[in-house]
Design a protein around this motif. Sequence first.
Motif, short mmCIF file in Angstrom:
data_model
loop_
_atom_site.label_atom_id
_atom_site.label_comp_id
_atom_site.label_asym_id
_atom_site.label_seq_id
_atom_site.Cartn_x
_atom_site.Cartn_y
_atom_site.Cartn_z
N LEU A 84 28.26 0.11 35.79
CA LEU A 84 27.80 0.56 34.23
C LEU A 84 27.61 1.63 33.81
O LEU A 84 27.36 2.96 34.81
N ASP A 89 24.84 0.43 28.29
CA ASP A 89 24.74 -0.73 28.85
C ASP A 89 23.18 -1.15 28.95
O ASP A 89 22.72 -2.28 29.34
N TRP A 225 23.02 -5.71 25.69
CA TRP A 225 22.51 -5.06 27.07
C TRP A 225 22.77 -5.68 28.27
O TRP A 225 22.51 -7.17 28.29
N GLN A 226 22.71 -5.06 29.44
CA GLN A 226 22.37 -5.73 30.62
C GLN A 226 21.32 -5.24 31.53
O GLN A 226 20.82 -5.95 32.20
#
Length: 504
Positions: A84, A89, A225-226
């Motif tokens: 990422l 992210d 978002w992660q």
Amino acid sequence: MSLGRTAVVLGGSMAGLCAAGALAPHFDEVLVLERDELPADAEHRRGVPQSKHPHFLLNSGRRAIDALFPGFEEDLIAAGGLHLMPSMDAAYLEGTGWASRKQSSMTMVYSSRILIERVLRDKVREVSNVVIREGVSVRGIETADGGTARGRVTGVAFSTAAGGDERIDADLVVDAMGRGSSVSDWLVAAGWPETPVQTLDAKVTYTSRWYDLPAPEDRPASWWWQHLVIMPTQDKGDHAPEHEFLVNFFPIEGGRTIACMGSWGIDMPRTTEDFVASAERVRAPLFAAAMAECQPASDVHLTRSTGNKWRRYDRLPDVPLGIVFIGDAICAFNPFYAQGISSAAGSALILRAHLQAAADADQRLDHRFFRRFLAEQRTGLKVPWGMAMARDRGYECATGTETLPSWQRKILASMTWPAFNLITGAAREDAVVDEHFARVFNLDESLGDMMRNPRVLAGLLRFKVNALLGRTKVPFGFDARQDPPGTDWTPGAVDRPTELAAVR
């Protein structure tokens, strides 16, 4: 040429496995002695309680491991690791509000510690002359002429799970037994003076719980978002203790995430009920809301052994020959700064280079070899150590040899957040500052070197002037009580106007 018949590594965790990769080309056999029975899959084990918390694999660390074991990063991603770009992210709350989302120079691989270690174990087991013996406890070291210029570690004594005692001669021993290593005590018992130790414990405690994420199609529409990061408040007024927490909602393999809260000098929740209640009091409601969307997959795990500790073997008048030290066995850091794995891998890479130089020159592993290795390792360790000191020395609760007088501590504490805000603000606007800050974060550059760079200093000054004049280009400080905006503020991106109203 071979540098010896047998090398022995004490400990089969990340540091020990990296050391085995450095040793394998230069010894007929590399024997790794590990107390635990190592699982075949990615599972927690007794010897690595910190595996239940988030682990950042910094770029310097992943490159070092990949150099020792080519294909490691590719295998980690194939096993489920997430490659990422944090600036795109991750939703990041700093200071007054959410940072803007934009592209940057830094990428990272996200995964659990247990997956990182499992993938690395698989790579080690592919090396034909490395043998891992599990279920053994190292009881001591064998030495000769201890404490003199000729003093050398010559072997290792250990016991097996079946109750038997064994010893093995070694041409080189690597201490990779972590913070609790007894090797320094064994060296004293054998005649060496006590090793000087630098310490600083900022009373960091952190607590984590694993969750299963909802399927992608079932997640809220606002979840662009992660990774979710909530930095401690900079507000000096009255607020809940949870506003002082450093919070992560950390993505790992298998559709899972680790919810983690940590603090300097504050009691942390130990039960699931207290964990959930504390999450609801952190300064961004999104953290608790995100947890509520997920399914709990573990109990709460708490860790308190987090002090910085550097055993200064390089300062002994006569360094012990026949032994080197890797990972937390020589230098352990506050885990908040994610430096442990990368520092250990970097030391292993330094060891490999010195072994290769000795082999190329047909030289013995003599006093000069160990002095040179310790000197270069010391240079490498100064970078993460300096970063840890720059932050942890500012806390009144800190104890240890490296604490500052009260007046110096107060000055440092007053400077830390303004300096951090200046650097991160300039990094949003200036690609050169962003690149150097990413290098510092990933242990590729020291903070001191960054701050001596004329181009970086010019970027910081330009940002400060523009901020005072209201001329910054990238907005900052979106309302922490709302969801972080997903707009891409990378220069050249389009269609961004509506969210400016949300900036505080």
